[in-house]
Design a protein around this motif. Structure first.
Motif, mmCIF file in Angstrom:
data_model
loop_
_atom_site.group_PDB
_atom_site.id
_atom_site.type_symbol
_atom_site.label_atom_id
_atom_site.label_comp_id
_atom_site.label_asym_id
_atom_site.label_seq_id
_atom_site.Cartn_x
_atom_site.Cartn_y
_atom_site.Cartn_z
ATOM 1 N N LEU A 32 0.848 -1.193 0.000
ATOM 2 C CA LEU A 32 0.000 0.000 0.000
ATOM 3 C C LEU A 32 0.882 1.240 0.000
ATOM 4 O O LEU A 32 1.929 1.266 0.658
ATOM 5 N N SER A 33 0.429 2.251 -0.732
ATOM 6 C CA SER A 33 1.145 3.517 -0.780
ATOM 7 C C SER A 33 0.184 4.655 -0.470
ATOM 8 O O SER A 33 -1.004 4.583 -0.788
ATOM 9 N N CYS A 34 0.712 5.689 0.140
ATOM 10 C CA CYS A 34 -0.093 6.864 0.479
ATOM 11 C C CYS A 34 0.738 8.103 0.243
ATOM 12 O O CYS A 34 1.888 8.186 0.711
ATOM 13 N N ALA A 35 0.161 9.064 -0.469
ATOM 14 C CA ALA A 35 0.853 10.314 -0.753
ATOM 15 C C ALA A 35 0.043 11.478 -0.223
ATOM 16 O O ALA A 35 -1.161 11.580 -0.501
ATOM 17 N N ALA A 36 0.700 12.343 0.528
ATOM 18 C CA ALA A 36 0.064 13.549 1.053
ATOM 19 C C ALA A 36 0.420 14.730 0.168
ATOM 20 O O ALA A 36 1.576 14.872 -0.247
ATOM 21 N N SER A 37 -0.573 15.566 -0.101
ATOM 22 C CA SER A 37 -0.317 16.736 -0.947
ATOM 23 C C SER A 37 -1.169 17.901 -0.474
ATOM 24 O O SER A 37 -2.124 17.720 0.277
ATOM 25 N N GLY A 38 -0.812 19.081 -0.930
ATOM 26 C CA GLY A 38 -1.564 20.274 -0.565
ATOM 27 C C GLY A 38 -0.704 21.248 0.212
ATOM 28 O O GLY A 38 0.518 21.255 0.111
ATOM 29 N N SER A 39 -1.357 22.070 1.002
ATOM 30 C CA SER A 39 -0.674 23.129 1.756
ATOM 31 C C SER A 39 -0.025 22.566 3.023
ATOM 32 O O SER A 39 -0.450 22.850 4.135
ATOM 33 N N ILE A 40 1.014 21.807 2.808
ATOM 34 C CA ILE A 40 1.678 21.132 3.921
ATOM 35 C C ILE A 40 2.924 21.907 4.319
ATOM 36 O O ILE A 40 3.798 22.123 3.491
ATOM 37 N N PHE A 41 2.988 22.288 5.588
ATOM 38 C CA PHE A 41 4.209 22.900 6.093
ATOM 39 C C PHE A 41 5.134 21.817 6.644
ATOM 40 O O PHE A 41 6.321 21.801 6.350
ATOM 41 N N SER A 42 4.545 20.938 7.429
ATOM 42 C CA SER A 42 5.332 19.828 7.965
ATOM 43 C C SER A 42 4.402 18.674 8.325
ATOM 44 O O SER A 42 3.223 18.872 8.590
ATOM 45 N N ILE A 43 4.951 17.478 8.306
ATOM 46 C CA ILE A 43 4.206 16.275 8.695
ATOM 47 C C ILE A 43 4.903 15.651 9.895
ATOM 48 O O ILE A 43 6.114 15.431 9.861
ATOM 49 N N ASN A 44 4.138 15.381 10.913
ATOM 50 C CA ASN A 44 4.685 14.699 12.076
ATOM 51 C C ASN A 44 4.603 13.202 11.822
ATOM 52 O O ASN A 44 5.259 12.683 10.944
ATOM 53 N N GLY A 45 3.792 12.498 12.514
ATOM 54 C CA GLY A 45 3.689 11.069 12.302
ATOM 55 C C GLY A 45 2.825 10.726 11.097
ATOM 56 O O GLY A 45 1.975 11.498 10.663
ATOM 57 N N MET A 46 3.084 9.551 10.527
ATOM 58 C CA MET A 46 2.234 8.987 9.477
ATOM 59 C C MET A 46 2.009 7.520 9.806
ATOM 60 O O MET A 46 2.875 6.868 10.407
ATOM 61 N N GLY A 47 0.875 7.010 9.353
ATOM 62 C CA GLY A 47 0.623 5.616 9.692
ATOM 63 C C GLY A 47 -0.488 4.998 8.885
ATOM 64 O O GLY A 47 -1.084 5.640 8.009
ATOM 65 N N LEU B 135 -4.961 0.644 14.843
ATOM 66 C CA LEU B 135 -3.634 0.919 14.313
ATOM 67 C C LEU B 135 -3.020 -0.356 13.754
ATOM 68 O O LEU B 135 -3.039 -1.407 14.390
ATOM 69 N N VAL B 136 -2.443 -0.234 12.549
ATOM 70 C CA VAL B 136 -1.686 -1.329 11.967
ATOM 71 C C VAL B 136 -0.193 -1.057 12.146
ATOM 72 O O VAL B 136 0.546 -1.889 12.652
ATOM 73 N N ALA B 137 0.237 0.123 11.719
ATOM 74 C CA ALA B 137 1.646 0.492 11.834
ATOM 75 C C ALA B 137 1.765 2.003 11.722
ATOM 76 O O ALA B 137 0.935 2.645 11.064
ATOM 77 N N GLU B 138 2.777 2.549 12.360
ATOM 78 C CA GLU B 138 2.996 3.983 12.294
ATOM 79 C C GLU B 138 4.471 4.318 12.376
ATOM 80 O O GLU B 138 5.261 3.539 12.926
ATOM 81 N N VAL B 139 4.801 5.476 11.820
ATOM 82 C CA VAL B 139 6.136 6.056 11.966
ATOM 83 C C VAL B 139 5.941 7.345 12.732
ATOM 84 O O VAL B 139 5.256 8.257 12.253
ATOM 85 N N THR B 140 6.499 7.440 13.914
ATOM 86 C CA THR B 140 6.319 8.637 14.725
ATOM 87 C C THR B 140 7.236 9.755 14.233
ATOM 88 O O THR B 140 8.100 9.540 13.372
ATOM 89 N N ASN B 141 7.043 10.930 14.780
ATOM 90 C CA ASN B 141 7.812 12.088 14.344
ATOM 91 C C ASN B 141 9.306 11.897 14.556
ATOM 92 O O ASN B 141 10.115 12.423 13.800
#
Length: 121
Positions: free
Chosen positions: A20-35, A47-53
């Motif tokens: 699985l792939s996920c792409a974030a777009s738009g007015s992003i200044f910064s991203i902390n965690g993703m999961g 929750l399946v899996a996450e990457v913390t900040n």
């Protein structure tokens, strides 16, 4: 405006792999965690899996050793490699990201639209 777009779900047989792939777009200044989370009908999203900040990886016990999460900070993407799939992994998978938006300087969690993963025995 921020969008999370997922791809890569589908049908697999037990023991096979999906990514699985996920792409974030738009007015992003910064991203902390993703999961990645998943949700079955009538049940809570889990929750399946996450990457913390700070780069820590957390996995649900049920997927440890089989799933691997990876994040590309420069591309604002997060992937989930799912190996040795089981029928119990059948679910709708959602990407999420903790994002600070530029301009408005709001911070909140965003969700993707969900992608179906079906594993047959």
């Amino acid at each position: 405006q921020v969008q999370l777009v997922e791809s890569g779900g589908g049908l697999a047989q037990a023991g096979e792999s999906l990514r699985l792939s996920c792409a974030a777009s738009g007015s992003i200044f910064s991203i902390n965690g993703m999961g990645w989370f998943r949700q079955d009908p009538g049940k809570q999203r889990e929750l399946v899996a996450e990457v913390t900040n700070d780069g820590r990886l957390n996995y649900a016990d049920s997927v440890k050793g089989r799933f691997t999460i990876s994040r590309d900070v420069r591309k604002n993407t997060v992937d989930l490699q799912m190996n040795s799939l089981k029928p119990a992994d059948t679910s709708i998978y959602y990407c999420n990201a903790d994002i600070l938006t530029g301009g408005t300087w709001n911070r909140r969690v965003y969700w993707g639209q969900g992608t179906q993963v079906t594993v047959s025995s």
